[in-house]
Write an enzyme that holds these catalytic residues in place. Structure first.
Site: not given
Ligand code: GCV
Length: 655
Positions: A139-140, A261, A265, A344, A372, A487
């Site tokens: 992920e990412r 976590k 989300e 984030d 990301e 930036e």
């Molecule tokens: C792993 C952001 C990212 C998600 C990530 C989340 C997190 O929202 O886009 O991909 O999920 O952070 O840190 O849990």
């Protein structure tokens, strides 16, 4: 994508071992880390056996040495270099310090003792076992597949993991969480019937003093154990976690702990049972406590299904609102893991007020090495200057501790940017982010420029380059200010989130404006920015202690780079820099692209100094970076010209 035929050695090419490989070396002591050290020395000597000199390097254990569990003392005098440590980890870190110093390790110098400022220096991998339909395997992740799993199975050959562990130890990292914090069905089983896979990975990391951690699902008792509840106060649930932890430690006696976590989300958490996050964290902490393990409980909790019409909900406030009232209620082996900013990992955010708000709670600060929102390892964006700013921030003002100091209680964490790509990080220059993270976790007040020099000298062998000084100054030119350049051509003045929804690459000024994610800029024909003041806005600014609560409260006292994070201002608002907000937007977007173009030219001029495959990979990525940067410039400038109707004072072409 062009690439090398073999795995890139990153900051440990054999050439970096020349000094130690060509000297007489003695190693005292026993144990797995000493075995690793002896193997390292043997490897170095094997490479340089034909060029002996008369120097001597000694590694000695001294239980009385005042070096702590990982530190070491280095003495250099009369052709003799000695690393002394109270524990074997210190000897290994001392070895990598000798490598890092190059020739300077063998010239007379005053005695130095090095101890890590933070005892936990951790990477979080967001790796899945399976390829997730939307997020891919990592992920990412922008550097290929996982280093640990391939095609739904553990990689048969863990040699790559061993090489990774070696690179991490060489920059000071001592903990790795191997799987994604979003725990899907397959990966949940790493806790139970797939624990052997984690044990095999742990064997590779252990050789370099790195503990392995696992992300677990709060709902594991239900999804894996078949229980009807995951309520943290339920006795059956508590028993289930204790048994689960016992089983993990039976397989991995030096296991580090869990990362969670929860209520974030879509991940399950204690809110479903009317319990607090302290209840949730303590449940897991209690299961780990008999084994000396730690739970890293993430503070990234917010409402991701908010109504964009609702101006009273501010995502930036969420972590503080949830966690500050819980201070003092977490177990000693529970660490609250806080993202460095309140949103984030945007290109520019203020430091999260949570970091200084829980004096009776262990806090770890989470950074994001995976890029990301900072160019996804297609753009050059060296993050050490951002991280150094965060770590040097003092939440209570000049007389209080720094963020780096506060993180001493729980550690520094980064989401890893490494994957199966032969350059580890896809963009070869993104290796510097991984290196710099480890070094800053060891020494949070290290200077980014000094770290850049270290990395350059290790990665690009000066003796094999025809003009090391031109190479060094060229690499400084492309990397040193690359975060500032990025930036400039992306979202302005701290406003953030003008990215394409979902994958987060490239510009989309209104991409998240009418979405449920709580990430808005509120641009209209008159102005832009989010009013987070106490007086007229969401009150977020008041979550800070003085002096920051006052500094951020008004547009007059707020630093320019964060103005739109804290305030909604007219386009004609004059910044401290003397220019208006709208003119700043135009100027920085033109400048940012020009700076990226200049960096691309500098890189082209280094073709004779850099290995051809590496040069070609970076050159190819610069093409993409420039295309993307021009998109950013033209989207953002056109959007604001059309919204505001105010022309560019420079009369440049805007569409
Ligand atoms: C792993 C952001 C990212 C998600 C990530 C989340 C997190 O929202 O886009 O991909 O999920 O952070 O840190 O849990």
């Amino acid at each position: 994508m062009t690439g090398p035929n073999t795995i890139d050695p990153a900051w440990l090419p054999d050439a970096a071992l020349r000094g130690i490989g060509s000297r007489r070396v003695t190693v005292e002591g026993e144990g797995p880390l000493v075995d690793t050290l002896r193997a390292e020395v043997a490897h170095a000597q094997d490479k340089f056996a034909t060029s002996p000199t008369d120097g001597h390097v000694a590694f000695r254990l001294d239980a009385e040495a005042d070096t702590g569990p990982e530190g070491f003392t280095l003495t250099r005098s009369g052709g003799r270099t000695t690393v002394t440590a109270a524990a074997t980890a210190g000897l290994l870190y001392g070895y990598f310090q000798v490598v890092r110093l190059g020739a300077a390790a063998f010239t007379d110098a005053p005695e130095q003792t090095h101890r890590p400022a933070l005892s936990r220096r951790m990477l979080n991998h967001w790796d899945n076992i399976d390829v997730h339909p939307v997020m891919g395997q990592v992920e990412r992740g922008y550097a290929g597949g996982s280093l640990f799993w391939d095609d739904g199975r553990p990689r048969g050959d863990l040699g790559r993991v061993r090489a990774y562990a070696r690179l991490l130890a060489a920059c000071g990292i001592n903990a790795v969480c191997v799987n994604n914090v979003n725990v899907h069905a397959t990966e949940a089983r790493l806790l139970t019937d797939r624990i052997d896979e984690v044990a095999a990975i742990a064997t590779e990391f252990r050789a370099y003093g790195i503990s392995v951690h696992l992300s677990v699902s709060f709902a594991a008792p239900v999804v894996l154990g078949g229980l009807s509840t995951a309520d943290p106060l339920d006795d059956g649930v508590r028993d289930w976690w204790r048994t689960a932890a016992d089983r993990v430690y039976a397989h991995i006696p030096d296991f580090g702990g869990f990362v969670v976590k929860a209520d974030s989300e879509g991940q399950p958490g204690p809110f479903a049972y009317g319990r607090s996050h302290a209840d949730g964290a303590n449940l897991i902490a209690d299961a780990l406590a008999p084994h000396g393990g730690t739970v890293h409980w993430r503070a990234f909790v917010y409402n991701h299904t908010q109504d964009w019409r609702d101006r009273s909900t501010d995502r930036a406030r969420a972590a503080y609102d949830h966690f500050a009232p819980l201070d003092g209620r977490f177990r000693d082996n529970a660490v609250l893991q806080v993202k460095h900013g309140p949103m984030d990992f945007q290109t520019r955010e203020p430091v999260s007020p949570v970091i200084g708000a829980l004096p009776r709670t262990r806090v770890a600060v989470e950074l994001q090495a995976t890029q990301e929102y900072t160019g996804q390892q297609r753009h050059v964006c060296a993050l050490a200057p951002m991280w150094a700013e965060v770590l040097g921030f003092r939440p209570e003002g000049d007389d209080g501790p720094t963020v780096g100091g506060l993180a001493g209680s729980g550690g520094l964490v980064a989401v890893s940017n490494a994957g199966a790509d032969p350059y580890w990080t896809r963009h070869p220059l993104a290796q510097f982010n991984l290196y710099a993270f480890g070094r800053l976790a060891w020494q949070p007040d290290a200077k980014p420029q000094q770290l850049l020099d270290e990395w350059i000298e290790l990665t690009f062998d000066p003796e094999e380059t025809i003009d090391p000084e031109r190479l060094r100054s060229g690499l400084h030119a492309v990397l040193r200010d690359s975060w500032a350049t990025y930036e400039k051509y992306t979202a302005p003045l701290g406003v953030g989130f003008m990215v394409q929804p979902g994958h987060h690459y490239g510009p989309s000024v209104d991409g998240y404006e009418y979405s449920p994610w709580g990430t808005y800029h509120f641009a209209d024909r008159d102005g832009i920015g989010v009013d987070r003041s106490r007086a007229t806005g969401t009150g977020y600014a008041a979550q800070y202690s003085k002096p920051w609560s006052q500094t951020y409260e008004t547009p007059e006292s707020c630093p320019d780079e964060l103005l739109l994070f804290f305030h909604h201002v007219p386009y004609g608002h004059v910044l401290h820099s003397g220019t208006t907000v709208i003119q700043h937007i135009y100027d920085t977007h033109f400048e940012g692209v020009e700076e990226a173009e200049a960096a691309q030219r500098v890189w082209a001029s280094l073709a004779d100094l850099v290995a051809p495959a590496r040069h070609a990979r970076v050159a190819e990525l610069y093409e993409e970076q420039l295309n993307s940067a021009r998109e950013w410039r033209d989207h953002v400038n056109s959007y604001f010209l059309r919204k505001s109707g105010i022309p560019d004072a420079g009369g440049r072409r805007i569409h």
